[in-house]
Design a protein around this motif. Structure first.
Motif, short mmCIF file in Angstrom:
data_model
loop_
_atom_site.label_atom_id
_atom_site.label_comp_id
_atom_site.label_asym_id
_atom_site.label_seq_id
_atom_site.Cartn_x
_atom_site.Cartn_y
_atom_site.Cartn_z
N THR A 1 46.36 -3.09 61.34
CA THR A 1 47.16 -3.08 60.12
C THR A 1 48.20 -4.20 60.17
OG1 THR A 1 48.68 -1.79 58.74
CG2 THR A 1 48.77 -1.39 61.11
N LEU A 25 50.42 -3.98 57.55
CA LEU A 25 51.33 -3.32 56.61
C LEU A 25 51.20 -3.87 55.20
CD1 LEU A 25 54.53 -2.81 58.79
CD2 LEU A 25 52.93 -1.07 57.98
N ASP A 51 45.46 -0.86 53.85
CA ASP A 51 45.56 0.59 53.59
C ASP A 51 44.20 1.28 53.66
OD1 ASP A 51 48.25 0.37 53.32
OD2 ASP A 51 48.30 0.63 51.14
N TYR A 107 49.29 -3.32 65.38
CA TYR A 107 49.95 -4.35 64.59
C TYR A 107 50.08 -5.58 65.47
CZ TYR A 107 53.59 -6.66 61.79
OH TYR A 107 54.32 -7.55 61.03
N VAL A 147 59.11 -1.83 62.53
CA VAL A 147 57.66 -1.90 62.31
C VAL A 147 57.01 -0.55 62.64
CG1 VAL A 147 55.52 -2.91 63.16
CG2 VAL A 147 57.45 -4.38 62.61
N ALA A 153 57.75 1.86 59.91
CA ALA A 153 56.99 1.55 58.70
C ALA A 153 55.54 1.99 58.84
CB ALA A 153 57.07 0.05 58.42
N ILE A 154 54.95 1.80 60.02
CA ILE A 154 53.56 2.22 60.25
C ILE A 154 53.45 3.74 60.19
CG2 ILE A 154 51.69 2.30 61.94
CD1 ILE A 154 52.54 -0.47 62.87
N ARG A 164 53.60 4.76 56.56
CA ARG A 164 52.41 4.38 55.82
C ARG A 164 51.23 5.30 56.16
NH1 ARG A 164 50.82 -0.53 53.52
NH2 ARG A 164 53.05 -0.81 53.24
#
Length: 303
Positions: free
Chosen positions: A16, A18, A23, A44, A68, A71-72, A75
């Protein structure tokens, strides 16, 4: 899907960045982890600038790392409903294709990458990463695209399915997905009409058509016999033409849920065909690991 080649628990690595383009990789990777009872890891790959030295930069790097990871987690939870802690997150630096290949090989994992949100027909990570991984053939690779409920699993086979890298993967995929299996074998006899320059255009085309028909019949008989010997039940299609054009066309016309192909040999015509299929297929593409590579990796693991 037994993609790890050993008795270890199955693993799925999802790359990913992001972006919206990755997605779909998260969604499909998480769904396969549930279906296959596999461990899920999100990877990542950060820029090499992320590793710059210096105390201030180290503090900034730690802050970015936490951001990060958060955020992962958000998500993945939003897309799949998975709780933080039910999956692993790894942040690596280096050339993306090299990092992803290394991790997938180390963990005997299926690697899942997405498509660019800007160019939906291009694999994520600027297009070349998925193609480089596929050419290497060292790990099974799924290029995720928005999928619709299809009618079949389509597998491209060579002249001898007994030794075809993709067939075993396709058999298990069709069984797990509860879909019928369609096997596609492409002949390309266009060169035949160019080797009889002493004949007229009509005669060349007629002779090429006749030879093509005989080759198609011979290929169908040989493949059917090989499949019966393996006790494989599948819908076999033998067609004449450029596979780079025909494979995406058949995937679309058959409403394939997943397209399965074998890993090409590097720097070959097959590699160019695979690249074009990866870019133009209308459904997710699963690239099977070469059996020779599987055997080498299994031998290295045992020793």
């Amino acid at each position: 899907m037994n993609f790890n080649g050993s008795g270890m628990r199955k693993r799925i690595l999802v790359a990913t960045d992001l972006s919206a383009g990755s997605d779909e990789a998260i969604v499909q990777g998480a769904a396969r982890a549930v279906r296959d009872q596999a461990d899920l890891t999100l990877v990542y790959v950060a820029s090499l600038l992320f590793c710059e030295q210096g105390q201030d930069k180290a503090h900034h790097r730690r802050t970015e790392l936490v951001a990060v990871e958060s955020a992962i987690e958000r998500r993945v939870s939003e897309l799949t409903g998975r709780a933080p802690g039910s999956f692993e997150i790894r942040i690596e630096t280096g050339p993306p294709h090299a990092v992803l290949c290394r991790l997938a090989i180390e963990q005997h994992a299926l690697l899942v990458v997405g498509c660019s949100s800007v160019h939906p027909q291009r694999p994520a990570f600027f297009g070349g990463v998925a193609e480089n991984i596929a050419a290497f053939g060292g790990t099974p690779l799924l290029v995720a695209r928005p999928r619709h409920r299809g009618t079949c699993v389509l597998c491209v086979v060579g002249s001898s399915p007994s030794y075809d890298d993709a067939l075993d993967t396709a058999l298990e995929e069709a069984k797990l997905a509860h879909k019928r299996l369609v096997l596609l074998h492409c002949l390309n006899t266009e060169f035949l009409s160019q080797r009889t320059t002493d004949l007229s255009v009509v005669e060349r085309r007629g002779r090429a058509w006749s030879t093509s028909s005989l080759l198609s019949l011979h290929a169908r008989q040989r493949l059917s016999w090989d499949l019966r010997r393996r006790n494989v039940t599948a819908d076999l299609r033998v067609v004449d033409g450029d596979p780079a054009y025909l494979v995406p066309l058949f995937a679309r016309s058959l409403a394939a849920e997943t397209l399965i192909i074998g890993a090409p040999e590097s720097a070959s015509l097959a590699a160019k065909v695979t690249t074009k299929v990866l870019r133009e297929a209308p459904c997710p593409v699963l690239v099977a690991m070469r059996k020779t590579t599987q055997e080498c990796l299994r031998h290295a693991h045992v020793n």
